[in-house]
Scaffold this active site. Structure first.
Site, PDB file in Angstrom:
ATOM      1  N   ARG A 157     -20.912  -2.637 -14.063  1.00 53.85           N
ATOM      2  CA  ARG A 157     -19.489  -2.984 -14.034  1.00 53.85           C
ATOM      3  C   ARG A 157     -18.651  -1.772 -14.456  1.00 53.85           C
ATOM      4  O   ARG A 157     -17.491  -1.659 -14.088  1.00 53.85           O
ATOM      5  CB  ARG A 157     -19.173  -4.181 -14.933  1.00 53.85           C
ATOM      6  CG  ARG A 157     -17.786  -4.755 -14.638  1.00 53.85           C
ATOM      7  CD  ARG A 157     -17.355  -5.843 -15.596  1.00 53.85           C
ATOM      8  NE  ARG A 157     -17.114  -5.327 -16.915  1.00 53.85           N
ATOM      9  CZ  ARG A 157     -17.528  -5.886 -18.038  1.00 53.85           C
ATOM     10  NH1 ARG A 157     -18.219  -7.005 -18.013  1.00 53.85           N
ATOM     11  NH2 ARG A 157     -17.264  -5.341 -19.198  1.00 53.85           N
ATOM     12  N   TYR A 193       3.126  -3.012  -0.018  1.00 52.13           N
ATOM     13  CA  TYR A 193       2.126  -3.963   0.485  1.00 52.13           C
ATOM     14  C   TYR A 193       2.383  -5.349  -0.143  1.00 52.13           C
ATOM     15  O   TYR A 193       2.489  -5.467  -1.366  1.00 52.13           O
ATOM     16  CB  TYR A 193       0.735  -3.433   0.138  1.00 52.13           C
ATOM     17  CG  TYR A 193      -0.394  -4.340   0.529  1.00 52.13           C
ATOM     18  CD1 TYR A 193      -0.585  -4.718   1.851  1.00 52.13           C
ATOM     19  CD2 TYR A 193      -1.277  -4.824  -0.430  1.00 52.13           C
ATOM     20  CE1 TYR A 193      -1.617  -5.553   2.209  1.00 52.13           C
ATOM     21  CE2 TYR A 193      -2.326  -5.653  -0.079  1.00 52.13           C
ATOM     22  CZ  TYR A 193      -2.489  -6.010   1.249  1.00 52.13           C
ATOM     23  OH  TYR A 193      -3.527  -6.854   1.591  1.00 52.13           O
ATOM     24  N   ASP A 210       0.713   4.733  -2.843  1.00 51.19           N
ATOM     25  CA  ASP A 210      -0.350   4.163  -2.013  1.00 51.19           C
ATOM     26  C   ASP A 210      -0.510   5.110  -0.826  1.00 51.19           C
ATOM     27  O   ASP A 210       0.380   5.225   0.021  1.00 51.19           O
ATOM     28  CB  ASP A 210       0.065   2.756  -1.562  1.00 51.19           C
ATOM     29  CG  ASP A 210      -1.053   2.044  -0.808  1.00 51.19           C
ATOM     30  OD1 ASP A 210      -1.817   2.734  -0.104  1.00 51.19           O
ATOM     31  OD2 ASP A 210      -1.137   0.810  -0.906  1.00 51.19           O
ATOM     32  N   LYS A 235      -9.864   0.683   4.643  1.00 47.34           N
ATOM     33  CA  LYS A 235      -9.209   1.135   5.882  1.00 47.34           C
ATOM     34  C   LYS A 235      -9.950   2.361   6.441  1.00 47.34           C
ATOM     35  O   LYS A 235     -11.130   2.285   6.682  1.00 47.34           O
ATOM     36  CB  LYS A 235      -7.730   1.432   5.594  1.00 47.34           C
ATOM     37  CG  LYS A 235      -7.024   0.338   4.787  1.00 47.34           C
ATOM     38  CD  LYS A 235      -6.898  -0.946   5.555  1.00 47.34           C
ATOM     39  CE  LYS A 235      -5.999  -1.965   4.893  1.00 47.34           C
ATOM     40  NZ  LYS A 235      -6.678  -2.951   4.050  1.00 47.34           N
TER      41      LYS A 235
HETATM   42  N1  PLP Z   1      -2.410  -0.970   0.422  1.00 43.21           N
HETATM   43  C1  PLP Z   1      -2.135  -1.127   1.726  1.00 43.21           C
HETATM   44  C2  PLP Z   1      -1.109  -0.253   2.359  1.00 43.21           C
HETATM   45  C3  PLP Z   1      -2.818  -2.096   2.471  1.00 43.21           C
HETATM   46  O1  PLP Z   1      -2.527  -2.257   3.774  1.00 43.21           O
HETATM   47  C4  PLP Z   1      -3.790  -2.903   1.825  1.00 43.21           C
HETATM   48  C5  PLP Z   1      -4.549  -3.917   2.589  1.00 43.21           C
HETATM   49  O2  PLP Z   1      -4.252  -4.270   3.709  1.00 43.21           O
HETATM   50  C6  PLP Z   1      -3.996  -2.723   0.461  1.00 43.21           C
HETATM   51  C7  PLP Z   1      -3.319  -1.740  -0.207  1.00 43.21           C
HETATM   52  C8  PLP Z   1      -4.960  -3.581  -0.286  1.00 43.21           C
HETATM   53  O3  PLP Z   1      -6.258  -3.195  -0.039  1.00 43.21           O
HETATM   54  P1  PLP Z   1      -7.505  -4.216  -0.007  1.00 43.21           P
HETATM   55  O4  PLP Z   1      -7.334  -5.083   1.207  1.00 43.21           O
HETATM   56  O5  PLP Z   1      -8.681  -3.304   0.042  1.00 43.21           O
HETATM   57  O6  PLP Z   1      -7.429  -5.016  -1.271  1.00 43.21           O
END
Ligand code: PLP
Length: 379
Positions: free
Chosen positions: A56, A109, A178, A203
């Site tokens: 963990r 997001y 991000d 992604k």
């Molecule tokens: N940041 C962006 C721009 C995203 O598009 C996403 C998911 O679609 C996330 C963060 C969150 O990531 P996760 O789906 O791996 O939790």
């Protein structure tokens, strides 16, 4: 593509001689690490950040991924998480407290906004502005964090990272971006003064739509704080198996991103020239200050873009998307496959856009699929 980045993706930190020369990093599929005597166990427990005790916390396969991601972002340290949201949640929980304010730049997001809404219960507030607005005018005495998406993931909005970093430093505010859209190959926000970078590894970095993961990169002191308070206590640890899939994804990230760059620009240009299209959102088409920011900050563009039809009513958006045969309808992005979706709902709520994640299929096949969508609008 930066040769150092290629080296990091393929070779750095791998210590192959310690693993019988294995060219694929070993998968340490273990929850527990044992110790030869109680003294070494007790010594390890004094510093969980540096020792393998329990997966963990730290695991060698996950750590290899963390070392590579920190190096790709030119940051000091990285912590990986079970998802991008795990990374975002741990960061917000470990850095923010009662009375703190978060200023969001560009569209954030959705689930991260929902989480910030939930944090109102703990006295954390937030609001959002566009990257084109005057950031200084929206800072409050209690602003602790500026949370940026640039490019953002629906309208691919941009922000001036150096200007934001400068004003944040003057006020002692941490900055977080991000960087999922660009990947560290196309944008290195830490080199523009940003403190913390989060990624959804689900992604482009994972790249094959078969794994969910996240990461935060920053200076060692903040990542240590995040490890102790956010990672260990909230428990969203990345599994070693997922880490090994993501390490495999990193091997081909430079070649995949070169192709996403080519495809993203080609499709953005195709849509921009199409008579049925009212607007295209992709940084390759940015204008005004956003074009300057793109030129300064982005070494390339990924393949996630969106566009608006003339008369973007729900029935027309639905007809367009349902006519696609190559592109599947689905969330997320960054895999080998092309995907389409719209945030528009049948009742007309939501943004009247079509978002495309352009994959690695043949470019003419992708264009032929989009033509199918446009043809369906005429019937
Ligand atoms: N940041 C962006 C721009 C995203 O598009 C996403 C998911 O679609 C996330 C963060 C969150 O990531 P996760 O789906 O791996 O939790």
């Amino acid at each position: 593509m930066d040769p150092l980045d290629r080296h990091i993706c393929s070779h750095a930190y791998e210590q192959r001689q310690e693993h019988h020369g294995a060219v694929a990093p070993p998968l340490y599929q273990t929850s527990i690490f044992s110790f030869p005597d109680l003294e070494s166990f007790s010594r390890a427990q004094l510093d969980e950040r540096q020792h393998f005790i329990y997966s963990r916390g730290l695991n060698p396969t996950v750590k290899l991924l963390e070392d590579k991601l920190a190096a790709l972002e030119r940051g000091e340290a990285c912590k990986a998480f079970a998802s991008g949201m795990g990374a975002i949640a741990a960061t917000l929980f470990s850095l923010l407290g009662q009375g703190d304010h978060v200023l969001r730049i560009n569209q954030t997001y959705g689930p991260a906004v929902e989480l910030l809404d939930q944090m109102a219960r703990y006295g954390v507030s937030h609001d959002g502005i566009s990257g084109h607005q005057d950031i200084g005018a929206h800072l409050r005495p209690e602003t602790r964090l500026i949370y940026i998406e640039s490019p953002s993931s629906l309208r691919m909005e941009l922000a001036d990272l150096e200007a934001i970093a400068r004003i944040a430093r003057q006020h002692g505010i941490l900055t977080l971006i991000d960087n999922t859209w660009a990947t560290p190959l196309f944008q290195k926000p830490i080199t523009h003064g940003i403190d913390l970078v989060v990624h959804s590894l689900s992604k482009y970095i994972g790249g094959h739509s078969d794994v969910v993961g996240g990461a935060v990169i920053g200076n060692a002191e903040v990542i240590d704080r995040l490890f102790a308070n956010g990672h260990q206590l909230l428990g969203a640890a990345l599994s070693p198996h997922s880490a090994s899939l993501i390490l495999r994804g990193l091997r081909t990230l430079p070649v995949r991103m070169a192709e996403h760059l080519r495809h993203g620009q080609a499709i953005a240009a195709f849509l921009d020239a199409h008579p049925q299209v009212a607007a295209v959102y992709h940084p390759s088409l940015a204008q005004g200050p956003a074009a300057e920011w793109a030129a300064r900050q982005l070494k390339g563009h990924s393949g996630l873009l969106s566009f608006a039809l003339h008369d973007p009513s729900y029935p027309r958006v639905e007809r367009f998307i349902n006519a696609l045969q190559l592109m599947r309808i689905g969330v997320s992005w960054g895999g080998y496959e092309s995907l389409a979706l719209s945030p528009l709902r049948p009742d007309g709520s939501g943004q009247p856009l079509i978002r495309l994640a352009i994959g690695l299929e043949d470019i003419d096949e992708i264009i032929a699929d989009l033509e199918r969508g446009f043809t369906a609008l005429d019937h």
